[in-house]
Design a protein around this motif. Sequence first.
Motif, PDB file in Angstrom:
ATOM      1  N   GLY A 193      10.243 -34.237 -17.335  1.00  0.00           N
ATOM      2  CA  GLY A 193      10.044 -32.900 -16.289  1.00  0.00           C
ATOM      3  C   GLY A 193      10.252 -32.065 -16.326  1.00  0.00           C
ATOM      4  O   GLY A 193      10.437 -30.885 -15.918  1.00  0.00           O
ATOM      5  N   HIS A 194      12.195 -31.836 -16.678  1.00  0.00           N
ATOM      6  CA  HIS A 194      12.967 -30.640 -16.289  1.00  0.00           C
ATOM      7  C   HIS A 194      12.431 -29.560 -17.505  1.00  0.00           C
ATOM      8  O   HIS A 194      13.117 -28.585 -17.525  1.00  0.00           O
ATOM      9  CB  HIS A 194      14.886 -31.483 -16.558  1.00  0.00           C
ATOM     10  N   ALA A 217       3.985 -34.777 -18.109  1.00  0.00           N
ATOM     11  CA  ALA A 217       5.465 -34.111 -17.766  1.00  0.00           C
ATOM     12  C   ALA A 217       5.833 -35.621 -16.692  1.00  0.00           C
ATOM     13  O   ALA A 217       4.938 -35.642 -16.012  1.00  0.00           O
ATOM     14  CB  ALA A 217       5.469 -32.744 -17.029  1.00  0.00           C
ATOM     15  N   THR A 218       7.275 -35.983 -16.569  1.00  0.00           N
ATOM     16  CA  THR A 218       7.681 -37.123 -15.715  1.00  0.00           C
ATOM     17  C   THR A 218       9.201 -36.815 -15.388  1.00  0.00           C
ATOM     18  O   THR A 218       9.285 -36.389 -16.864  1.00  0.00           O
ATOM     19  CB  THR A 218       6.796 -38.298 -16.963  1.00  0.00           C
ATOM     20  N   ASN A 245       0.411 -33.520 -15.175  1.00  0.00           N
ATOM     21  CA  ASN A 245       1.976 -33.831 -14.434  1.00  0.00           C
ATOM     22  C   ASN A 245       1.943 -34.785 -13.402  1.00  0.00           C
ATOM     23  O   ASN A 245       1.671 -34.441 -12.033  1.00  0.00           O
ATOM     24  CB  ASN A 245       1.874 -32.191 -13.719  1.00  0.00           C
ATOM     25  N   GLN A 246       3.117 -35.488 -13.785  1.00  0.00           N
ATOM     26  CA  GLN A 246       3.395 -36.959 -13.016  1.00  0.00           C
ATOM     27  C   GLN A 246       4.114 -36.195 -11.482  1.00  0.00           C
ATOM     28  O   GLN A 246       4.966 -35.859 -10.594  1.00  0.00           O
ATOM     29  CB  GLN A 246       4.649 -38.057 -13.368  1.00  0.00           C
ATOM     30  N   ALA A 248       5.261 -33.266 -10.733  1.00  0.00           N
ATOM     31  CA  ALA A 248       4.794 -31.942  -9.879  1.00  0.00           C
ATOM     32  C   ALA A 248       4.474 -31.538  -8.846  1.00  0.00           C
ATOM     33  O   ALA A 248       5.256 -30.081  -8.036  1.00  0.00           O
ATOM     34  CB  ALA A 248       2.543 -32.530  -8.951  1.00  0.00           C
ATOM     35  N   ARG A 249       6.300 -32.564  -8.126  1.00  0.00           N
ATOM     36  CA  ARG A 249       6.883 -31.449  -6.870  1.00  0.00           C
ATOM     37  C   ARG A 249       8.403 -30.692  -7.366  1.00  0.00           C
ATOM     38  O   ARG A 249       8.607 -30.305  -6.904  1.00  0.00           O
ATOM     39  CB  ARG A 249       7.872 -32.490  -6.033  1.00  0.00           C
ATOM     40  N   ALA A 250       8.105 -30.947  -8.662  1.00  0.00           N
ATOM     41  CA  ALA A 250       9.751 -29.677 -10.021  1.00  0.00           C
ATOM     42  C   ALA A 250       8.184 -28.457 -10.651  1.00  0.00           C
ATOM     43  O   ALA A 250       8.570 -27.626 -10.767  1.00  0.00           O
ATOM     44  CB  ALA A 250      10.143 -30.572  -9.916  1.00  0.00           C
ATOM     45  N   VAL A 251       7.717 -29.146 -11.404  1.00  0.00           N
ATOM     46  CA  VAL A 251       6.922 -28.458 -12.862  1.00  0.00           C
ATOM     47  C   VAL A 251       5.558 -28.152 -12.216  1.00  0.00           C
ATOM     48  O   VAL A 251       4.503 -28.715 -11.353  1.00  0.00           O
ATOM     49  CB  VAL A 251       6.630 -29.725 -13.839  1.00  0.00           C
ATOM     50  N   ARG A 252       5.572 -26.700 -11.918  1.00  0.00           N
ATOM     51  CA  ARG A 252       4.527 -25.122 -12.220  1.00  0.00           C
ATOM     52  C   ARG A 252       3.464 -25.419 -13.627  1.00  0.00           C
ATOM     53  O   ARG A 252       4.478 -25.543 -14.620  1.00  0.00           O
ATOM     54  CB  ARG A 252       4.875 -24.304 -11.233  1.00  0.00           C
ATOM     55  N   PRO A 253       2.269 -25.731 -13.752  1.00  0.00           N
ATOM     56  CA  PRO A 253       1.488 -25.446 -15.264  1.00  0.00           C
ATOM     57  C   PRO A 253       2.736 -23.875 -15.454  1.00  0.00           C
ATOM     58  O   PRO A 253       2.284 -24.451 -17.150  1.00  0.00           O
ATOM     59  CB  PRO A 253       0.220 -24.867 -14.787  1.00  0.00           C
TER      60      PRO A 253
END
Lengths: 370, 320
Positions: A193-194, A217-218, A245-246, A248-253
């Motif tokens: 995820g990061h 993405a986790t 994208n799991q 989603a609170r941190a990852v933008r496409p």
Amino acid sequence: MRYVDEYRGADEARRYARALHSLVTRPWTLMEVCGGQTHAIVRFGIDQLLPPALTLLHGPGCPVCVTPVELLDKALAIASRPGVVFCSFGDMLRVPGSGRDLLSVKAAGGDVRIVYSPMDALALAERLPEREVVFFAVGFETTAPACAMAAHEARRRGLRNFSLLVAHVLVPPAMEAILAAPHRRVDAFLAAGHVCTIMGMEAYEPLAHAYRVPIVATGFEPLDLLQGIHMCVAQLESGRAEVENQYARAVRPAGNESARAMLREVFEVVPRTWRGIGPIPASGLGLRAAFADWDAERKFDVVSVGGREDAACRSGLVLQGQLKPPECPAFGTRCTPDTPLGATMVSSEGACAAYYRYRRFQVPCPTTSP
Amino acid sequence: MRQLLEDLFLEAFRSPALAERHDGAVVPLGAERLAFTTDSYVVTPRFFPGGDIGKLAVYGTVNDLAMTGAKPLYLSAGFILEEGLSLDELRRVVASMREAARECGVEIVTGDTKVVDRGKADGLFINTSGVGRVSEGVSVHPRRVRPGDAVLVSGDVGRHGIAVLSVREGLAFETPVASDCASLAPLVAALLEAGVEVHCLRDTTRGGLATALNEIALDAGVGLEVDEPAVPVDESVAGACELLGLDPLYVACEGRMVVFVPEPQAERAREVLCRHPLGAVAARIGRVTEGPRGMVSLRTRLGGQRLLDLLSGEQLPRIC
């Protein structure tokens, strides 16, 4: 603790576990790419909640573990020089090079310091103009932007006594190497995820297509991991192979645009040898020519002595998900955190370290009734 | 460190009292029993939120005596000063020691001072030794730990380590964390006076709660089971640990202890601890089992089970 405890709820975790038990119809093998995820899984006992048909393999996502011995030997040589202040993230210090580690250089009088950020090392260079401050730039796409920023700032401020020993590696090429291997065992990936927070999701689309593999993405908390696993299994059970994208609170496409711009300015993609795995094309980052003056490898002109790896170490197989740590004959006997044969036993993200620390003598598991 | 103890010191000094490997030795003196302990204090920085090296030197030794069930009475203080240490700083440390000793009800009755050349020491080292009296009927040591005993902790864990780290590394937290350094003697006295049958005590200093539990499990030859969600950790300590990649169960405390009592007395012991301000959040965190011997297993908040291991070396902050 707000924003953390919410993702560790025991009731919700059991709900996900129950949902997985009713979803799974056949055996599936998932790989979590990142060593931080491996540790969370073993530490919280997430694998103990899963249906027996699901297997989790631990991936190569431990930057400390894959830093090649040759580069580590260069680090040891530079750190031993008088006048040098050698700065590193903490978990690099116990990783064995050819026979010794940074802690032993420190014990022998070398000025080796733990820093939390390359910017701290830069500040040190400003404070100690008569010393040469070197930062060991280890890590994936997550730590690379801060190192890029340090190089950018060093050039802007004209700090000539600062340099980077760069060992940065990239995640997608390593995933592709695992997918392209002859006896592939991985049915789906939990992507880190990061890493996706910085780089976005686009690099995974071609992989998901070409190899027909779900990639999700986790995040790193127990519920993140359980949800990521659930999303992977849902795809597998319905025959899909998509990028989702799991986290989603941190990852933008598209990831973090300014961090990516900083990476582009300072680094270029280079081939890199992964410890235990071997050379992977276009899998690392190196300083661009414009930053050559801040490149510790050029500045100190240290030649590699052809790093020696202990022949009994199977960390390469562990890093590629082909061997679980306890299956290694040396695990817990010849190889312990006090006498490590490979980096996976000492890094805080290494899979062998996770099993040694949390599962050394398999404590009796409580029977889970989902 | 454990190996060094076993291979070198225990072997060389062979003594039944030393072989107990308790925080202090309990030896007969006429009809009475004397508790005796020593400790050296080296900390960077010397002043940190909530304490300083002087306080640590008094509390630490007082606590080691208290862990044997003794009432601490007299201390010695040895100082090794590096040339160049400011007299003003030394005065502050000594004043702090006087204050701590007064609070603990102990007297510093003898001492020694040495000055070494610049570069031969790190500013200031302090050694304190202490003696205390063990009352009749009190017997507190690892050998008394029995399967079935309850395990309690006297307060929330990890404050001291985070307080020192925040100054050492120049980390600024929104809520500054102060060290928990304090004398545990009043808590121990309260337990004994209330008639709780205390089997064993251990202060959770270097290596934190996890290390203390592992040492007891090894020395008592028992297994321990700990409930992770039951261990009190302050919000700000938990946040700092999360940020730094540290596990609060391994972070040092200087005013906390684990308490082993027979299961039927566990609730009473908890109540006694909770009545004292230092034990306000005391909690029952686990139990003693037959085995696996020498091992501590942790029931995670998700209901999984894992090993709570002895750390090899120091906890190192991780990369990402």
